[in-house]
Enzyme design. Structure first.
Site, mmCIF file in Angstrom:
data_model
loop_
_atom_site.group_PDB
_atom_site.id
_atom_site.type_symbol
_atom_site.label_atom_id
_atom_site.label_comp_id
_atom_site.label_asym_id
_atom_site.label_seq_id
_atom_site.Cartn_x
_atom_site.Cartn_y
_atom_site.Cartn_z
ATOM 1 N N ASN A 51 0.853 -1.181 0.000
ATOM 2 C CA ASN A 51 0.000 0.000 0.000
ATOM 3 C C ASN A 51 0.896 1.240 0.000
ATOM 4 O O ASN A 51 1.726 1.400 0.889
ATOM 5 C CB ASN A 51 -0.912 -0.045 1.233
ATOM 6 C CG ASN A 51 -1.945 1.034 1.226
ATOM 7 O OD1 ASN A 51 -1.623 2.206 1.117
ATOM 8 N ND2 ASN A 51 -3.203 0.650 1.349
ATOM 9 N N HIS A 62 -3.474 0.737 -3.504
ATOM 10 C CA HIS A 62 -3.547 -0.342 -2.522
ATOM 11 C C HIS A 62 -2.472 -1.365 -2.871
ATOM 12 O O HIS A 62 -1.926 -1.350 -3.986
ATOM 13 C CB HIS A 62 -4.924 -0.997 -2.555
ATOM 14 C CG HIS A 62 -5.982 -0.192 -1.883
ATOM 15 N ND1 HIS A 62 -7.250 -0.668 -1.666
ATOM 16 C CD2 HIS A 62 -5.972 1.067 -1.364
ATOM 17 C CE1 HIS A 62 -7.974 0.242 -1.048
ATOM 18 N NE2 HIS A 62 -7.226 1.301 -0.853
ATOM 19 N N GLU A 64 -2.518 -4.518 -3.680
ATOM 20 C CA GLU A 64 -2.771 -5.358 -4.849
ATOM 21 C C GLU A 64 -2.581 -4.573 -6.139
ATOM 22 O O GLU A 64 -2.030 -5.087 -7.125
ATOM 23 C CB GLU A 64 -4.191 -5.934 -4.791
ATOM 24 C CG GLU A 64 -4.463 -6.807 -3.590
ATOM 25 C CD GLU A 64 -4.961 -6.042 -2.354
ATOM 26 O OE1 GLU A 64 -5.459 -6.689 -1.424
ATOM 27 O OE2 GLU A 64 -4.838 -4.795 -2.312
ATOM 28 N N SER A 89 -7.709 -9.018 3.119
ATOM 29 C CA SER A 89 -8.769 -9.268 2.143
ATOM 30 C C SER A 89 -8.893 -8.096 1.169
ATOM 31 O O SER A 89 -8.966 -6.936 1.593
ATOM 32 C CB SER A 89 -10.089 -9.471 2.895
ATOM 33 O OG SER A 89 -11.146 -9.751 2.015
ATOM 34 N N CYS A 91 -10.190 -5.198 -1.214
ATOM 35 C CA CYS A 91 -11.363 -4.320 -1.218
ATOM 36 C C CYS A 91 -12.105 -4.446 -2.551
ATOM 37 O O CYS A 91 -11.698 -5.194 -3.441
ATOM 38 C CB CYS A 91 -10.918 -2.873 -0.996
ATOM 39 S SG CYS A 91 -10.062 -2.181 -2.431
ATOM 40 N N CYS A 94 -9.756 -3.507 -5.616
ATOM 41 C CA CYS A 94 -8.772 -4.544 -5.928
ATOM 42 C C CYS A 94 -9.453 -5.816 -6.418
ATOM 43 O O CYS A 94 -8.937 -6.497 -7.315
ATOM 44 C CB CYS A 94 -7.905 -4.808 -4.706
ATOM 45 S SG CYS A 94 -6.958 -3.335 -4.216
ATOM 46 N N ASP A 154 -8.259 4.815 4.409
ATOM 47 C CA ASP A 154 -7.887 3.782 3.444
ATOM 48 C C ASP A 154 -9.077 2.918 3.041
ATOM 49 O O ASP A 154 -9.163 2.468 1.909
ATOM 50 C CB ASP A 154 -6.770 2.899 3.994
ATOM 51 C CG ASP A 154 -6.056 2.131 2.913
ATOM 52 O OD1 ASP A 154 -5.484 2.768 2.008
ATOM 53 O OD2 ASP A 154 -6.091 0.888 2.950
#
Length: 157
Positions: A51, A62, A64, A89, A91, A94, A154
């Site tokens: 991130n 982020h 990912e 996990s 979002c 992503c 975030d």
């Protein structure tokens, strides 16, 4: 097109989530949120990220997204053999990228802190594995305890 489905014995190897955790720690050390991600194809890590919203002043970096950016341009066949690892996990944003590129397998470090649209990913054919990794959880809990406002930003709260 012949796409090889990754073997669970290969992609559930702890070295991949450990690489994602290392990315999360790098993000934290550089003043950001401790979430990390790696992308592996045929057992080889081809992208790493963490991130970088704070560090880059970005609304979209982020872990990912940073990981996919760092992997560079890939073919549909490459994504079809990929496994995405994230310490947290994914979002909605992503998860959208996962669906867009048809990444078939996602391995999540933990989802106690935050749970993205995991059911939706699974309904769309993504194989999802949640490891419930204590180190991933502890990194987030420690960060949130000291940086609650930044964490809320975030996740859009």
């Amino acid at each position: 097109m012949n796409i090889r489905t990754p073997d669970p014995d290969d992609y559930l190897d702890s070295k991949y989530i450990e690489a994602a955790i290392q990315q999360a720690k790098e993000g934290l050390a550089s003043g950001g949120i401790p979430i990390g991600s790696v992308l592996a194809i045929d057992g080889e890590i081809v992208g790493r990220g963490h991130n970088r919203r704070v560090q880059k002043g970005s609304p979209v970096l982020h872990a990912e997204m940073d990981c996919l950016e760092n992997a560079g341009r890939l073919t549909a066949a490459d994504y079809g053999r990929a496994v995405l690892y994230s310490t947290l996990s994914p979002c909605d944003m992503c998860s959208g990228a996962i669906l867009l590129y048809k990444i078939p397998i996602v391995v999540v470090g933990e989802n106690r802190t935050f749970q993205g649209p995991e059911d939706y990913l699974q309904k769309r054919g993504v194989e999802l594995h949640v490891l419930d990794n204590d180190e991933c959880f502890d990194l987030m809990q420690d960060f949130i305890a000291c940086n609650g406002e930044l964490w809320n930003e975030d996740v859009g709260e």
